[in-house]
Design a protein around this motif. Structure first.
Motif, mmCIF file in Angstrom:
data_model
loop_
_atom_site.group_PDB
_atom_site.id
_atom_site.type_symbol
_atom_site.label_atom_id
_atom_site.label_comp_id
_atom_site.label_asym_id
_atom_site.label_seq_id
_atom_site.Cartn_x
_atom_site.Cartn_y
_atom_site.Cartn_z
ATOM 1 N N MET A 1 0.857 -1.169 0.000
ATOM 2 C CA MET A 1 0.000 0.000 0.000
ATOM 3 C C MET A 1 0.896 1.223 0.000
ATOM 4 O O MET A 1 1.790 1.341 0.823
ATOM 5 C CB MET A 1 -0.872 -0.049 1.246
ATOM 6 N N ARG A 50 -5.526 2.225 -0.554
ATOM 7 C CA ARG A 50 -5.596 1.126 0.409
ATOM 8 C C ARG A 50 -5.108 -0.167 -0.226
ATOM 9 O O ARG A 50 -4.893 -0.248 -1.438
ATOM 10 C CB ARG A 50 -7.031 0.980 0.918
ATOM 11 N N SER A 51 -4.947 -1.199 0.591
ATOM 12 C CA SER A 51 -4.398 -2.476 0.126
ATOM 13 C C SER A 51 -5.227 -3.104 -0.986
ATOM 14 O O SER A 51 -4.707 -3.838 -1.813
ATOM 15 C CB SER A 51 -4.285 -3.456 1.286
ATOM 16 N N PHE A 119 2.375 -3.674 4.878
ATOM 17 C CA PHE A 119 2.107 -2.631 3.896
ATOM 18 C C PHE A 119 3.206 -1.592 3.929
ATOM 19 O O PHE A 119 3.573 -1.096 4.995
ATOM 20 C CB PHE A 119 0.753 -1.963 4.201
ATOM 21 N N ASN A 121 4.429 2.142 3.089
ATOM 22 C CA ASN A 121 3.752 3.435 3.031
ATOM 23 C C ASN A 121 4.747 4.552 2.746
ATOM 24 O O ASN A 121 5.910 4.465 3.139
ATOM 25 C CB ASN A 121 3.088 3.742 4.383
#
Length: 128
Positions: A1, A50-51, A119, A121
């Protein structure tokens, strides 16, 4: 993400200040703390991807935080945290990794956490 976060904070001159903001933002999802997230995100926050690939604007993100799954724990991975220097100094970029975990038996505090996903970022901060 990949997350592009535009934040409005008066004082963020050090890597520790930026780390604290990222930690606080991650914690808002663990606690459904809409008000804290609202105070961190700038009014002109752009978007988060988002994922699932869905993009959320500021209001959509705040709504998702308010409804986040409390059975999932989100944790900032300390050794993956990097502040990326920028010029001019009114911008700050941070690379982070957040892992998600769930208890082997939801609701049973005695049971261990098991990893679900991680994730990557990118947070962009603007000093205001």
């Amino acid at each position: 993400m990949t997350q592009l976060t535009l934040l409005g904070e008066d004082e963020m001159s050090t890597a520790d200040d930026l780390r604290k903001l990222v930690e606080e933002l991650v914690e808002t999802e663990n606690t459904r703390n809409h008000d804290k997230a609202n105070s961190i995100l700038a009014d002109d926050f752009i978007v988060i991807t988002r994922s699932t690939g869905i993009e959320q604007n500021r209001e959509e993100l705040l709504g998702a935080i308010a409804r986040s799954d409390l059975a999932i724990s989100r944790r900032l991975v300390s050794d993956a945290f990097r502040v990326i220097p920028s010029e001019p100094d009114d911008l700050g970029a941070v690379r982070s990794v957040v892992t998600t975990e769930r208890r082997t038996e939801p609701g049973d505090e005695s049971k261990p956490w098991v990893p679900i996903a991680s994730f990557r970022n990118l947070h962009v901060f603007e000093k205001r």
